[in-house]
Design a protein around this motif. Sequence first.
Motif, PDB file in Angstrom:
ATOM      1  N   GLY A  66      -3.009  11.920  13.449  1.00  0.00           N
ATOM      2  CA  GLY A  66      -4.142  11.084  13.048  1.00  0.00           C
ATOM      3  C   GLY A  66      -4.081  10.571  11.627  1.00  0.00           C
ATOM      4  N   TYR A  67      -3.012  10.881  10.893  1.00  0.00           N
ATOM      5  CA  TYR A  67      -2.897  10.430   9.506  1.00  0.00           C
ATOM      6  C   TYR A  67      -2.174   9.080   9.430  1.00  0.00           C
ATOM      7  CZ  TYR A  67      -4.216  15.192   8.262  1.00  0.00           C
ATOM      8  OH  TYR A  67      -4.896  16.383   8.134  1.00  0.00           O
ATOM      9  N   ALA A  68      -2.654   8.210   8.521  1.00  0.00           N
ATOM     10  CA  ALA A  68      -1.980   6.934   8.285  1.00  0.00           C
ATOM     11  C   ALA A  68      -0.637   7.201   7.617  1.00  0.00           C
ATOM     12  CB  ALA A  68      -2.834   6.033   7.410  1.00  0.00           C
ATOM     13  N   ARG A  69       0.418   6.639   8.159  1.00  0.00           N
ATOM     14  CA  ARG A  69       1.750   6.907   7.641  1.00  0.00           C
ATOM     15  C   ARG A  69       2.382   5.696   6.960  1.00  0.00           C
ATOM     16  NH1 ARG A  69       4.140  11.238  10.209  1.00  0.00           N
ATOM     17  NH2 ARG A  69       5.880  10.820   8.795  1.00  0.00           N
ATOM     18  N   TYR A  70       2.107   4.516   7.471  1.00  0.00           N
ATOM     19  CA  TYR A  70       2.651   3.290   6.891  1.00  0.00           C
ATOM     20  C   TYR A  70       1.611   2.182   6.998  1.00  0.00           C
ATOM     21  CZ  TYR A  70       7.260   5.531   7.408  1.00  0.00           C
ATOM     22  OH  TYR A  70       8.324   6.399   7.338  1.00  0.00           O
ATOM     23  N   VAL A  71       1.655   1.266   6.032  1.00  0.00           N
ATOM     24  CA  VAL A  71       0.844   0.041   6.091  1.00  0.00           C
ATOM     25  C   VAL A  71       1.783  -1.136   5.874  1.00  0.00           C
ATOM     26  CG1 VAL A  71      -1.005  -1.304   5.043  1.00  0.00           C
ATOM     27  CG2 VAL A  71      -1.244   1.176   5.259  1.00  0.00           C
ATOM     28  N   HIS A  72       1.678  -2.111   6.765  1.00  0.00           N
ATOM     29  CA  HIS A  72       2.459  -3.354   6.646  1.00  0.00           C
ATOM     30  C   HIS A  72       1.478  -4.464   6.320  1.00  0.00           C
ATOM     31  CE1 HIS A  72       4.571  -6.982   8.197  1.00  0.00           C
ATOM     32  NE2 HIS A  72       5.636  -6.371   7.717  1.00  0.00           N
ATOM     33  N   SER A  73       1.563  -5.028   5.101  1.00  0.00           N
ATOM     34  CA  SER A  73       0.452  -5.792   4.550  1.00  0.00           C
ATOM     35  C   SER A  73       0.408  -7.266   4.896  1.00  0.00           C
ATOM     36  CB  SER A  73       0.444  -5.657   3.026  1.00  0.00           C
ATOM     37  OG  SER A  73      -0.657  -6.327   2.471  1.00  0.00           O
ATOM     38  N   TYR A  74       1.508  -7.912   5.157  1.00  0.00           N
ATOM     39  CA  TYR A  74       1.482  -9.325   5.557  1.00  0.00           C
ATOM     40  C   TYR A  74       2.607  -9.543   6.554  1.00  0.00           C
ATOM     41  CZ  TYR A  74       5.247  -9.970   2.070  1.00  0.00           C
ATOM     42  OH  TYR A  74       6.410  -9.863   1.346  1.00  0.00           O
ATOM     43  N   PHE A  75       2.647 -10.720   7.165  1.00  0.00           N
ATOM     44  CA  PHE A  75       3.565 -10.928   8.280  1.00  0.00           C
ATOM     45  C   PHE A  75       4.552 -12.048   7.988  1.00  0.00           C
ATOM     46  CE2 PHE A  75       4.335 -12.434  12.786  1.00  0.00           C
ATOM     47  CZ  PHE A  75       5.143 -11.364  13.127  1.00  0.00           C
ATOM     48  N   THR A 114      -2.654  -7.336   9.043  1.00  0.00           N
ATOM     49  CA  THR A 114      -2.141  -6.112   8.423  1.00  0.00           C
ATOM     50  C   THR A 114      -2.012  -5.061   9.514  1.00  0.00           C
ATOM     51  OG1 THR A 114      -2.975  -6.505   6.173  1.00  0.00           O
ATOM     52  CG2 THR A 114      -2.764  -4.216   6.869  1.00  0.00           C
ATOM     53  N   LEU A 115      -0.940  -4.278   9.452  1.00  0.00           N
ATOM     54  CA  LEU A 115      -0.733  -3.198  10.417  1.00  0.00           C
ATOM     55  C   LEU A 115      -0.864  -1.845   9.729  1.00  0.00           C
ATOM     56  CD1 LEU A 115       2.416  -4.410  12.415  1.00  0.00           C
ATOM     57  CD2 LEU A 115       0.026  -4.599  13.103  1.00  0.00           C
ATOM     58  N   VAL A 116      -1.524  -0.913  10.418  1.00  0.00           N
ATOM     59  CA  VAL A 116      -1.600   0.476   9.962  1.00  0.00           C
ATOM     60  C   VAL A 116      -0.964   1.353  11.042  1.00  0.00           C
ATOM     61  CG1 VAL A 116      -3.093   2.385   9.286  1.00  0.00           C
ATOM     62  CG2 VAL A 116      -3.706   0.038   8.650  1.00  0.00           C
ATOM     63  N   PHE A 117       0.072   2.099  10.670  1.00  0.00           N
ATOM     64  CA  PHE A 117       0.756   2.993  11.598  1.00  0.00           C
ATOM     65  C   PHE A 117       0.188   4.407  11.418  1.00  0.00           C
ATOM     66  CE2 PHE A 117       3.545  -0.522  10.881  1.00  0.00           C
ATOM     67  CZ  PHE A 117       4.275  -0.702  12.044  1.00  0.00           C
ATOM     68  N   VAL A 118      -0.354   4.966  12.495  1.00  0.00           N
ATOM     69  CA  VAL A 118      -0.987   6.284  12.460  1.00  0.00           C
ATOM     70  C   VAL A 118      -0.154   7.248  13.288  1.00  0.00           C
ATOM     71  CG1 VAL A 118      -3.093   7.588  12.944  1.00  0.00           C
ATOM     72  CG2 VAL A 118      -3.243   5.188  12.236  1.00  0.00           C
ATOM     73  N   GLY A 119       0.184   8.399  12.692  1.00  0.00           N
ATOM     74  CA  GLY A 119       0.987   9.391  13.385  1.00  0.00           C
ATOM     75  C   GLY A 119       0.196  10.212  14.385  1.00  0.00           C
ATOM     76  N   VAL A 177       0.858  -1.184   0.000  1.00  0.00           N
ATOM     77  CA  VAL A 177       0.000   0.000   0.000  1.00  0.00           C
ATOM     78  C   VAL A 177       0.895   1.235   0.000  1.00  0.00           C
ATOM     79  CG1 VAL A 177      -1.762   1.300   1.248  1.00  0.00           C
ATOM     80  CG2 VAL A 177      -1.835  -1.201   1.238  1.00  0.00           C
ATOM     81  N   ASP A 178       0.735   2.086  -0.989  1.00  0.00           N
ATOM     82  CA  ASP A 178       1.564   3.273  -1.140  1.00  0.00           C
ATOM     83  C   ASP A 178       0.834   4.490  -0.561  1.00  0.00           C
ATOM     84  OD1 ASP A 178       3.346   5.202  -1.858  1.00  0.00           O
ATOM     85  OD2 ASP A 178       2.928   5.126  -4.010  1.00  0.00           O
ATOM     86  N   LEU A 179       1.404   5.076   0.478  1.00  0.00           N
ATOM     87  CA  LEU A 179       0.803   6.250   1.114  1.00  0.00           C
ATOM     88  C   LEU A 179       1.568   7.536   0.813  1.00  0.00           C
ATOM     89  CD1 LEU A 179      -0.089   4.874   4.672  1.00  0.00           C
ATOM     90  CD2 LEU A 179      -1.639   5.303   2.770  1.00  0.00           C
ATOM     91  N   GLU A 180       2.586   7.459  -0.010  1.00  0.00           N
ATOM     92  CA  GLU A 180       3.423   8.624  -0.269  1.00  0.00           C
ATOM     93  C   GLU A 180       2.586   9.770  -0.861  1.00  0.00           C
ATOM     94  OE1 GLU A 180       7.636   9.816  -2.459  1.00  0.00           O
ATOM     95  OE2 GLU A 180       6.897   7.749  -2.500  1.00  0.00           O
ATOM     96  N   GLY A 181       2.707  10.922  -0.248  1.00  0.00           N
ATOM     97  CA  GLY A 181       2.007  12.110  -0.734  1.00  0.00           C
ATOM     98  C   GLY A 181       0.537  12.172  -0.354  1.00  0.00           C
ATOM     99  N   LYS A 182       0.042  11.215   0.404  1.00  0.00           N
ATOM    100  CA  LYS A 182      -1.376  11.190   0.766  1.00  0.00           C
ATOM    101  C   LYS A 182      -1.561  11.608   2.231  1.00  0.00           C
ATOM    102  CE  LYS A 182      -2.343   7.338  -2.386  1.00  0.00           C
ATOM    103  NZ  LYS A 182      -2.827   5.943  -2.513  1.00  0.00           N
ATOM    104  N   GLN A 183      -2.609  12.352   2.488  1.00  0.00           N
ATOM    105  CA  GLN A 183      -2.989  12.676   3.856  1.00  0.00           C
ATOM    106  C   GLN A 183      -4.364  12.059   4.102  1.00  0.00           C
ATOM    107  OE1 GLN A 183      -2.535  17.001   4.532  1.00  0.00           O
ATOM    108  NE2 GLN A 183      -0.789  16.461   5.814  1.00  0.00           N
TER     109      GLN A 183
END
Length: 401
Positions: A366-375, A358-363, A236-242
């Motif tokens: 409150g914005y999602a900064r990283y997504v880790h999709s599988y383990f 799946t992990l979602v890292f929120v700063g 999941v690409d979050l670059e440039g997204k808020q």
Amino acid sequence: MKKLISLLVLFLVAQSTAMAQSPREGSWKGVIVYSNAEIPFTFEVVYPENAGAPILTFINGKDRASLEAIQRNDSLIIPMFAFDITLSMAIGEKKMQGELVKHYSNKSYSFEAEYGLPRYDIEEENDPVQIGSKWSMKVNVGTQNEYPAVALFEQDGNKVTGTIMTEVSDYRFFEGKIEGNEIEMSTFDGVHSFLFKGTRENGKWKGELVLDDGYSRKWEAEYDENASLTDPFEVVDLEGKQVKPDFEKLTALSGEGIIADSYKGKVLIIQIMGTWCSNSQDQTRYLTDWYEENRDRGVEILAVNYEANYSPEYGQSRIKTYKERLGIHYPMILGGELNKKLAADAFPFIDRIMAFPTLVFVGKEGYARYVHSYFTGPATVEYYEGFKRRFNTIVDELTSE
């Protein structure tokens, strides 16, 4: 008096018979019986001091997982870790039979065990085939559902251990053998009962991966030290997204009243998981230990559970049991039924959940900064260590902002 003596004799005979029928201490071979395969594994039986029922330790390669049995009359009942799964068997000194019941999917499988047998009979060869440490694989070969995988191996003569990594997580710990041009490995960890077998032809390998009763997948592979999968942080690409998680959708079923303001000014890690999933449980064990050591750093964890056998009552019950058995001290809420599309509804930056967990890292804002999709769990060794390093690097980055 004679009647009393007779009753005492009967009692002692009954006690002696019961003791004679107790499973012997030591190594056992267990088998999960499918219609299309038998899945062998090993476990050890020990009797701790002052304990009525034995401890069973399930062995898969380097993995050791111990559980205390519950003795009911002439049976042993083993709740399989934090899963909604039970292994039960009629007590015997050298042989036992029973069933593995997956309550969440209403499936059951025959089980049998025999004392003193190895997982596999292995004939040592002077010059066994060397399979290498890494394979590039394709699974479901020739179908629309073909997908990539990477196999990781350790070989000691004719003995082989390892795992298979995919972009929906790894298959945990396999153990088996290689003889001639054939390989066979198995794993049983309470959820997974898998059999991996293949043949080498013209320098390449192909075979069958048995995943359930009557269900298997064809695979092909070749030795490739450079084999790799998509980085789980790049699915999941979050670059440039808020973008932010939708907390109203996220907590709609839970009744917990958890809102975004609860985490204002903190780093939040959201785990999208299922109590039926062994990879989720591996990751949960890591997160639980990590949280106990880092909870004072302004970091919170929220687990969102999606259930296969869904109802609100069942889901809440599973969360309660799961938290108790794993000693989880961060919140777990019910997300809903197991559906990869619906599970993404609360995350507008994800079209579809590709893997549980799946992990979602929120700063802090409150914005999602990283997504880790599988383990990549403990069975993947170096990849697991890489996950932990990247996890901590991201937390350090987000907490320092």
